[in-house]
Design an enzyme around this catalytic site. Structure first.
Site, PDB file in Angstrom:
ATOM      1  N   ASP A 110       0.839  -1.201   0.000  1.00 23.16           N
ATOM      2  CA  ASP A 110       0.000   0.000   0.000  1.00 23.16           C
ATOM      3  C   ASP A 110       0.877   1.255   0.000  1.00 23.16           C
ATOM      4  OD1 ASP A 110      -2.156  -1.707   0.226  1.00 23.16           O
ATOM      5  OD2 ASP A 110      -2.321  -1.479   2.406  1.00 23.16           O
TER       6      ASP A 110
HETATM    7  N1  URA Z   1      -1.185  -5.907   3.965  1.00 19.52           N
HETATM    8  C1  URA Z   1      -1.693  -4.642   3.970  1.00 19.52           C
HETATM    9  O1  URA Z   1      -2.710  -4.368   4.573  1.00 19.52           O
HETATM   10  N2  URA Z   1      -1.012  -3.708   3.271  1.00 19.52           N
HETATM   11  C2  URA Z   1       0.140  -3.934   2.623  1.00 19.52           C
HETATM   12  O2  URA Z   1       0.716  -3.020   2.031  1.00 19.52           O
HETATM   13  C3  URA Z   1       0.642  -5.254   2.632  1.00 19.52           C
HETATM   14  C4  URA Z   1      -0.040  -6.220   3.320  1.00 19.52           C
END
Ligand code: URA
Length: 251
Positions: A110
């Site tokens: 993310d």
């Molecule tokens: N899980 C999440 O919630 N975000 C990420 O970036 C990776 C794994």
């Protein structure tokens, strides 16, 4: 992964462009100026086909062709895991040295997540690392708003539901600190959208900081600050290839 006999032949200017010697048009003009040799003789034609068995030099320096390139990046927050984006800086924008045009991130973190991201142009390796069938291990460090408890450990290890058809695979939650703001390591074997955040939401808690610290046993180099990157070593690439082989044998 090794280059096949079938795909060994490529144009001299492409060979040098792939190795980041210069732009395609600069390279063409350097070749015509006689600055490039193929097997010890100057070659003035950019279109000549060469292979990795040929000895290519530019201004007397040997240029070895690498088909695949592998980087580990410590992704900073605020950067998107994409090759291009209209609004935000991408992880590829952070690569300023020896960048290959065909490179891409292996999966996504993310925008606000930090940590280990592999960048490569090796589609087969990337596909194998991401394929849900292979259940590649990913370890995240997180800070959680709320007190993480043994109940959460048990819920995660028995496979928590995050609102999809099937529950998550059993995951290993290690509590580093259980307090108003807790700290944990979480090991998961799949990569569903926002998975870690959704797993904690399912137990009524919120992830306030997330960082991936390893993938497929490849550990984020602690010397890399957010935004820094380095090439994977030969041993690290071999390790990933071996992990993939092992996983495939287990299927
Ligand atoms: N899980 C999440 O919630 N975000 C990420 O970036 C990776 C794994």
């Amino acid at each position: 992964m090794e280059m096949d006999v079938m795909d060994k032949q490529l144009r001299l200017d492409k060979y040098l462009a792939d190795m980041n010697i210069g732009t395609r048009s600069e390279i063409k003009s350097w070749i015509r100026q006689g600055r490039v040799t193929v097997n010890s003789s100057p070659c003035l034609k950019p279109e000549v086909k060469v292979s990795t068995d040929d000895k290519i030099t530019f201004d007397g320096q040997k240029i070895i062709y690498e088909k695949y390139i592998y980087y580990m990046l410590n992704k900073p927050a605020g950067v998107v895991s994409a090759t291009e984006d209209k609004h935000y800086k991408t992880v590829l924008d952070l690569i300023t040295t020896k960048k290959r045009k065909d490179m891409f991130p292996v999966g996504r973190l993310d925008k606000d997540t930090e940590g280990l991201l592999i960048l490569t142009n090796d589609g087969e390796l990337a596909h194998s690392l991401l394929s849900p069938k292979n259940k590649i291990e990913k370890v995240y460090y997180a800070k959680i708003n709320g007190r993480v408890t043994e109940d959460d450990v048990n819920a995660f290890s028995s496979g928590i539901s995050i609102g999809e058809d099937k529950p998550c695979l059993p995951a290993k939650l290690d509590i580093i600190l259980s307090d108003d703001i807790s700290e944990i390591n979480l090991t998961i074997y799949e990569g569903k959208y926002h998975q870690v955040k959704r797993m904690f939401k399912a137990v009524g808690k919120e992830v306030i900081y997330l960082k991936r610290i390893s993938m497929g046993g490849l550990i984020l180099d602690p010397l890399l600050n957010p935004g820094d990157y380095r090439r994977l070593t030969t041993d690290e690439v071999r390790h990933l290839e071996n992990i993939i082989l092992q996983k495939k044998e287990q299927i």
